[in-house]
Write an enzyme that holds these catalytic residues in place. Structure first.
Site, PDB file in Angstrom:
ATOM      1  N   GLU A 179       0.842  -1.210   0.000  1.00  0.00           N
ATOM      2  CA  GLU A 179       0.000   0.000   0.000  1.00  0.00           C
ATOM      3  C   GLU A 179       0.874   1.257   0.000  1.00  0.00           C
ATOM      4  O   GLU A 179       0.982   1.959   1.005  1.00  0.00           O
ATOM      5  CB  GLU A 179      -0.966  -0.051   1.184  1.00  0.00           C
ATOM      6  CG  GLU A 179      -1.913  -1.239   1.064  1.00  0.00           C
ATOM      7  CD  GLU A 179      -2.930  -1.351   2.194  1.00  0.00           C
ATOM      8  OE1 GLU A 179      -3.068  -0.412   2.985  1.00  0.00           O
ATOM      9  OE2 GLU A 179      -3.589  -2.409   2.272  1.00  0.00           O
ATOM     10  N   HIS A 410     -17.612 -10.884   5.938  1.00  0.00           N
ATOM     11  CA  HIS A 410     -16.300 -10.262   6.190  1.00  0.00           C
ATOM     12  C   HIS A 410     -15.569 -10.991   7.306  1.00  0.00           C
ATOM     13  O   HIS A 410     -16.157 -11.271   8.350  1.00  0.00           O
ATOM     14  CB  HIS A 410     -16.511  -8.784   6.578  1.00  0.00           C
ATOM     15  CG  HIS A 410     -15.235  -7.999   6.660  1.00  0.00           C
ATOM     16  ND1 HIS A 410     -15.006  -7.057   7.635  1.00  0.00           N
ATOM     17  CD2 HIS A 410     -14.126  -8.018   5.888  1.00  0.00           C
ATOM     18  CE1 HIS A 410     -13.796  -6.519   7.446  1.00  0.00           C
ATOM     19  NE2 HIS A 410     -13.254  -7.085   6.400  1.00  0.00           N
ATOM     20  N   HIS A 411     -14.302 -11.320   7.049  1.00  0.00           N
ATOM     21  CA  HIS A 411     -13.414 -11.864   8.078  1.00  0.00           C
ATOM     22  C   HIS A 411     -12.237 -10.929   8.245  1.00  0.00           C
ATOM     23  O   HIS A 411     -11.245 -11.066   7.522  1.00  0.00           O
ATOM     24  CB  HIS A 411     -12.842 -13.227   7.642  1.00  0.00           C
ATOM     25  CG  HIS A 411     -13.835 -14.343   7.634  1.00  0.00           C
ATOM     26  ND1 HIS A 411     -13.588 -15.520   6.955  1.00  0.00           N
ATOM     27  CD2 HIS A 411     -15.043 -14.487   8.221  1.00  0.00           C
ATOM     28  CE1 HIS A 411     -14.621 -16.344   7.125  1.00  0.00           C
ATOM     29  NE2 HIS A 411     -15.519 -15.736   7.883  1.00  0.00           N
ATOM     30  N   GLU A 412     -12.317  -9.955   9.121  1.00  0.00           N
ATOM     31  CA  GLU A 412     -11.101  -9.197   9.473  1.00  0.00           C
ATOM     32  C   GLU A 412     -10.379 -10.026  10.524  1.00  0.00           C
ATOM     33  O   GLU A 412     -10.969 -10.398  11.539  1.00  0.00           O
ATOM     34  CB  GLU A 412     -11.468  -7.802  10.011  1.00  0.00           C
ATOM     35  CG  GLU A 412     -10.288  -7.000  10.562  1.00  0.00           C
ATOM     36  CD  GLU A 412      -9.142  -6.807   9.562  1.00  0.00           C
ATOM     37  OE1 GLU A 412      -9.352  -6.157   8.546  1.00  0.00           O
ATOM     38  OE2 GLU A 412      -8.027  -7.342   9.818  1.00  0.00           O
ATOM     39  N   HIS A 480      -8.125  -8.529   1.363  1.00  0.00           N
ATOM     40  CA  HIS A 480      -7.396  -7.278   1.633  1.00  0.00           C
ATOM     41  C   HIS A 480      -6.128  -7.594   2.421  1.00  0.00           C
ATOM     42  O   HIS A 480      -6.041  -8.606   3.106  1.00  0.00           O
ATOM     43  CB  HIS A 480      -8.288  -6.277   2.352  1.00  0.00           C
ATOM     44  CG  HIS A 480      -9.132  -5.521   1.379  1.00  0.00           C
ATOM     45  ND1 HIS A 480      -9.246  -4.150   1.374  1.00  0.00           N
ATOM     46  CD2 HIS A 480      -9.873  -5.962   0.337  1.00  0.00           C
ATOM     47  CE1 HIS A 480     -10.032  -3.784   0.371  1.00  0.00           C
ATOM     48  NE2 HIS A 480     -10.435  -4.867  -0.270  1.00  0.00           N
ATOM     49  N   GLU A 481      -5.133  -6.713   2.287  1.00  0.00           N
ATOM     50  CA  GLU A 481      -3.786  -6.958   2.826  1.00  0.00           C
ATOM     51  C   GLU A 481      -3.335  -8.367   2.404  1.00  0.00           C
ATOM     52  O   GLU A 481      -2.967  -9.201   3.224  1.00  0.00           O
ATOM     53  CB  GLU A 481      -3.739  -6.791   4.355  1.00  0.00           C
ATOM     54  CG  GLU A 481      -4.066  -5.394   4.827  1.00  0.00           C
ATOM     55  CD  GLU A 481      -5.558  -5.086   4.845  1.00  0.00           C
ATOM     56  OE1 GLU A 481      -5.949  -4.021   4.330  1.00  0.00           O
ATOM     57  OE2 GLU A 481      -6.335  -5.902   5.372  1.00  0.00           O
ATOM     58  N   GLU A 499      -6.917  -6.570  -2.707  1.00  0.00           N
ATOM     59  CA  GLU A 499      -6.367  -5.218  -2.597  1.00  0.00           C
ATOM     60  C   GLU A 499      -4.880  -5.322  -2.983  1.00  0.00           C
ATOM     61  O   GLU A 499      -4.577  -5.536  -4.142  1.00  0.00           O
ATOM     62  CB  GLU A 499      -6.605  -4.728  -1.170  1.00  0.00           C
ATOM     63  CG  GLU A 499      -6.371  -3.264  -0.931  1.00  0.00           C
ATOM     64  CD  GLU A 499      -6.387  -2.969   0.548  1.00  0.00           C
ATOM     65  OE1 GLU A 499      -5.963  -3.809   1.352  1.00  0.00           O
ATOM     66  OE2 GLU A 499      -6.826  -1.869   0.921  1.00  0.00           O
ATOM     67  N   GLU A 505      -9.400   3.817   0.201  1.00  0.00           N
ATOM     68  CA  GLU A 505      -9.468   4.148   1.630  1.00  0.00           C
ATOM     69  C   GLU A 505      -8.452   5.223   2.035  1.00  0.00           C
ATOM     70  O   GLU A 505      -8.706   5.995   2.951  1.00  0.00           O
ATOM     71  CB  GLU A 505      -9.272   2.881   2.473  1.00  0.00           C
ATOM     72  CG  GLU A 505      -7.938   2.205   2.248  1.00  0.00           C
ATOM     73  CD  GLU A 505      -7.802   0.849   2.967  1.00  0.00           C
ATOM     74  OE1 GLU A 505      -8.814   0.218   3.257  1.00  0.00           O
ATOM     75  OE2 GLU A 505      -6.652   0.447   3.216  1.00  0.00           O
TER      76      GLU A 505
END
Ligand code: NOJ
Ligand code: CA
Length: 701
Positions: A179, A410-412, A480-481, A499, A505
């Site tokens: 990022e 969603h799984h953060e 993401h990440e 991502e 963001e």
């Protein structure tokens, strides 16, 4: 159908006898099917393997060596001889489940070269080269053998020696994140300290300031475009590239926390080292090398894999309008007096989607644990199955179903992978039982399990385990990440988007992305695979929520990003009320598909401007996006790719006459015109602006 015929290519075998050494040097030449690209391979008088690459008569990769160092075994890099060469030629076509084009040609020449040590341990390995019209890939294969069993690779010494101090578009070799804003310098000036994202807190994850993450895109002095990356990254660690003397790029693998690079056991193969090659920047964007170097799909029943657009309880948290957590324990989740993921709010998004035909609604923050996200020392706080008290997940899913809308789970993980792996099955089973078949995952934290990097072998294996587990539950993924894409989507088409880029963001809280950012990422990170950039922000300045942050584009450019930044899951990222306020512009987002029959790059220059035309996979419509950096510009567009026997009308979504990304970003106008394959259209893009077109076939005017 497989039309490959196995035969020995006529290789040019030049037998050279060195005067001081009796070793034979056989120079092997392999050419691309159209013969424009060629590579040579041999071992020198010390038995060191080397290769070179030419484009027509020009050397683009000069003599470059390869080799390995191990912790528990002597290095393999010299004293080698070629003991066999097996060649093949392949020409097939295959159809991706979804993609930028409905059919992909796979046409290459291959040489599998076996090398063996002449003295000592007599260890052997193979190098496989595949050469295509759009570049080449090579990988190492280590068979099981007496003196090579369990190995710790401490260095992979693959080199790519360029012939000049080429122009490079790069981000630092950050082992934990992609990022970053891209820098544009010549190779010799690459220095992470000059990158916008560098500060002293990043020393640990960016230990070599003269190295870059891959994909790395360069332009040689003779204007050949090259992109260095990898394909099929499996049970190995991510390859960064160190910039050495004489324009040598040298592979530097992301380490485990103790410094090991790769822990492996023979037999194994490494990922493909890839060089995408193009005569101009436009050509780079339709490169299929990385996909072709991956294995065909493992998933037979693909009926549940569906490209779609999705809205979400998402941007409102990034803006600070609401929070992920429903209580405040001092974490990153912010203002807990206004929890975003409530049953009532979810229904508002579902209603919006149903009204406008947007299929998915992502809901972040619906589960317990978010209050500890970012709290120092906290672990094991997400169980992935317990809803927050103000969120009735069954009711929300049933409501969505009734309205023809699908919920995206969603799984953060917060980088707590130990806990996530323990709960992986129950977490996916939970969504699967509810009928949810798309999940966004996230690893927002520095380091994983407080010690491993996001891009090391530990995580490469974890990310794959998640893809395989999700497939078992018929669930598609948006990661993401992530680890960067290396074409695994061909084998696991449920691995849809990710991502791995500095996305939208950052405009809400991270100092913003410059107007040229989206003109660099298609030519760099985008060459590896789909990007979940999350476009579509209409309230560009969002002063109601924050006055210190804003998006650095015009509104029309936001529309164009749906075409420019390819993704089979494409977010409709802004708040529903901002779309309701501008239905004229929103019509383009409603209409734009996410799966394509073909893609044509109309014009483009890295960092400056880009126009892409894509034909819908399910109709005769075409969609075009043009974007520019901070320079306003006039473009003349031709439509020669349209069917010569058809009539069309084009709906234009344009920057308003006085639009400017800084002081007048929402100035916008629509126009409808007739077009056919002979039309030449002049359009003006504002500073930081763009344009989108929807072309529909009509029976008659
Ligand atoms: C970072 C992700 O990029 C973003 O999309 C997400 O909303 C947050 N983490 C929370 O999971
Ligand atoms: Ca992120």
């Amino acid at each position: 159908m497989l039309t490959s015929v196995k035969y020995i290519l006529i290789l040019i075998m030049i037998l050279l006898l060195s005067s001081c050494d009796k070793r034979k040097e056989s120079v092997i030449e392999l050419k691309s099917p159209n013969t424009k690209i060629s590579m040579h391979f041999s071992v020198n008088s010390n038995g060191e393997p080397w290769y070179m690459v030419h484009h027509k008569t020009e050397t683009i990769i000069d003599t470059s060596f390869v080799g390995f160092q191990f912790k528990n075994n002597p290095a393999i890099k010299e004293d080698l001889e070629i003991i066999s060469i097996v060649t093949d030629t392949v020409h097939t076509n295959w159809k991706p489940v979804w993609g930028q084009q409905k059919s992909i040609e796979n046409k290459y020449n291959e040489a599998i070269i076996t090398l063996k040590e002449t003295s000592n341990l007599k260890r052997n390995f193979k190098i496989v080269f595949r050469i295509y019209d759009d570049g080449l890939g090579f990988r190492y294969q280590f068979p099981k053998q007496e003196h090579l069993d369990e190995l710790v690779i401490t260095r992979e010494e693959t080199q790519f020696k360029l012939t000049d101090d080429a122009d490079a578009w790069w981000i630092p070799a950050d082992y934990d994140s992609y990022e970053h804003i891209y820098s544009h310098t010549i190779l010799s000036k690459i220095d992470a300290k000059e990158n916008e994202g560098y500060d002293n807190t990043k020393k640990n994850r960016i230990p070599n300031i003269h190295a870059v993450n891959t994909p790395l895109t360069v332009k040689t002095k003779n204007s050949i475009y090259l992109c260095f990356s990898e394909a099929n990254l499996t049970d190995y660690s991510d390859m960064t590239l160190a910039i050495k003397e004489d324009h040598v790029l040298q592979s530097e693998l992301v380490p485990w926390s103790n410094g090991d690079k790769v822990r492996i056991k023979t037999p194994f193969v490494t990922p493909w080292r890839t060089i995408q090659i193009a005569e101009n920047s436009k050509e780079l964007l339709t490169n299929t090398l990385i996909l072709n170097l991956n294995e065909p799909s493992e998933i037979k029943d693909i009926s549940w894999i569906e490209p779609m657009k999705y809205s979400g309880i998402w941007w409102e948290m990034h803006l600070g309008k609401s929070s992920w957590a429903n209580k405040n324990e001092g974490g990153w989740s912010g203002n807990s007096t206004s929890h975003g993921a409530t049953t009532i709010n979810a229904k508002k998004y579902i209603d919006f989607n149903a009204k406008h035909g947007i299929k998915g609604v992502l809901i972040e923050g619906w589960n317990t644990g978010w209050e500890y996200w970012g709290v120092k020392g906290a672990t094991d706080f997400f169980d992935y199955v317990t809803p927050s008290p103000d969120f009735d997940i069954k009711e929300v899913v049933a409501y969505a179903k009734e309205k023809g809308v699908t919920i995206i789970g969603h799984h953060e993980t917060s980088g707590d992978v130990i806990t996530y792996e323990k709960r992986l099955d129950s977490a996916f089973a939970f969504y699967s039982t509810l009928g949810i078949n798309t999940v966004k995952t996230g690893y927002a934290n520095h380091l994983i399990d407080n010690k491993e990097f996001h891009h090391g072998q530990y995580m490469v294996n974890h990310y794959r385990k998640v893809v395989e587990t999700a497939a078992k539950y018929q669930i598609t993924l948006d990661v993401h990440e992530p680890i960067k894409p290396t074409g695994i989507r061909r084998t696991y088409p449920n691995m849809m988007t990710r991502e791995g880029v500095r996305g939208m963001e950052f405009n809400a809280w991270g100092g913003g992305n410059s107007p040229e950012h989206t003109l660099i990422i298609p030519f760099t990170r985008g060459l590896a695979g789909p990007i979940d950039y999350t476009p579509g922000i209409f309230d560009i300045k969002f002063d109601e929520y924050r006055t210190d942050q804003y998006v650095r584009t015009t509104l029309a450019k936001q529309l164009a990003l749906y075409i420019i930044l390819y993704s089979p899951l494409q977010m409709v990222a802004d708040l529903p009320e901002n779309y309701e306020d501008n239905l004229r512009a929103f019509q383009f987002i409603k209409d734009v598909p996410v799966d394509w029959d073909k893609t044509i790059v109309v014009n483009g220059k890295i960092g400056e401007y880009l126009t892409i035309a894509r034909k819908d996979k399910n109709s005769s419509s075409w969609f075009i996006g043009s974007i520019t950096n901070q320079e306003s510009r006039d473009l003349e567009l031709s439509f020669e790719y349209l069917d010569h026997n058809k009539k069309y009308i084009a709906e234009l979504y344009l920057d308003g006459d006085k639009a400017h990304y800084l002081n007048n970003p929402t100035a916008f106008k629509n126009k409808i015109i007739k077009v056919n394959h002979t039309t030449l259209l002049n359009v003006s893009l504002a500073s930081g602006g763009g344009m989108a077109i929807h072309i529909k076939e009509v029976a008659n005017y």
